[in-house]
Design a protein around this motif. Structure first.
Motif, short mmCIF file in Angstrom:
data_model
loop_
_atom_site.label_atom_id
_atom_site.label_comp_id
_atom_site.label_asym_id
_atom_site.label_seq_id
_atom_site.Cartn_x
_atom_site.Cartn_y
_atom_site.Cartn_z
N THR A 51 0.81 -1.21 0.00
CA THR A 51 0.00 0.00 0.00
C THR A 51 0.85 1.26 0.00
N ASN A 52 1.85 1.34 0.86
CA ASN A 52 2.67 2.55 0.98
C ASN A 52 4.10 2.36 0.47
N LEU A 53 4.36 1.29 -0.24
CA LEU A 53 5.70 1.01 -0.77
C LEU A 53 6.17 2.14 -1.69
N GLN A 54 7.37 2.65 -1.44
CA GLN A 54 7.93 3.72 -2.29
C GLN A 54 9.12 3.26 -3.11
N THR A 55 9.89 2.30 -2.60
CA THR A 55 11.06 1.77 -3.31
C THR A 55 11.16 0.27 -3.06
N GLY A 56 11.91 -0.39 -3.90
CA GLY A 56 12.13 -1.82 -3.72
C GLY A 56 13.04 -2.35 -4.80
#
Length: 96
Positions: A51-56
């Motif tokens: 839901t709130n993932l910004q990087t990976g």
């Protein structure tokens, strides 16, 4: 233009590995080559981390990995019925 559609593994900054379906493309943008696209999971399997993932990082096939950013964390609100879908932009070389 290169494309990839299929199973991939999203790796969160905390090291959690999540199976996703990737729909990616790589192509020229001005003088640079960029890659990106969408990652999706069935809505009923959506991990809260997405839901709130910004990087990976994204791993495809034989272990090729690449970092990505997610420019808009509200993008999932426009997901197709039955899916939780996010849009990513790749950093560096594409993993496909």
């Amino acid at each position: 233009m290169n494309t990839f559609r299929g199973a991939a593994t999203l790796i969160t900054d905390e090291g959690r590995e999540l199976p996703v379906t990737a729909n990616l493309r790589q192509g020229p943008v001005g003088l640079h080559t960029r890659w990106g696209g969408t990652l999706s999971v069935p809505h009923h399997q959506q991990p809260i981390e997405l839901t709130n993932l910004q990087t990976g990082r994204l791993r495809i096939g034989d272990g090729q990995e690449a970092a990505f950013v997610r420019p808009d964390i509200s993008d999932w609100m426009g997901s197709p019925a039955g899916l939780f879908q996010i849009t990513i932009e790749g950093n560096g070389d594409a993993p496909f």
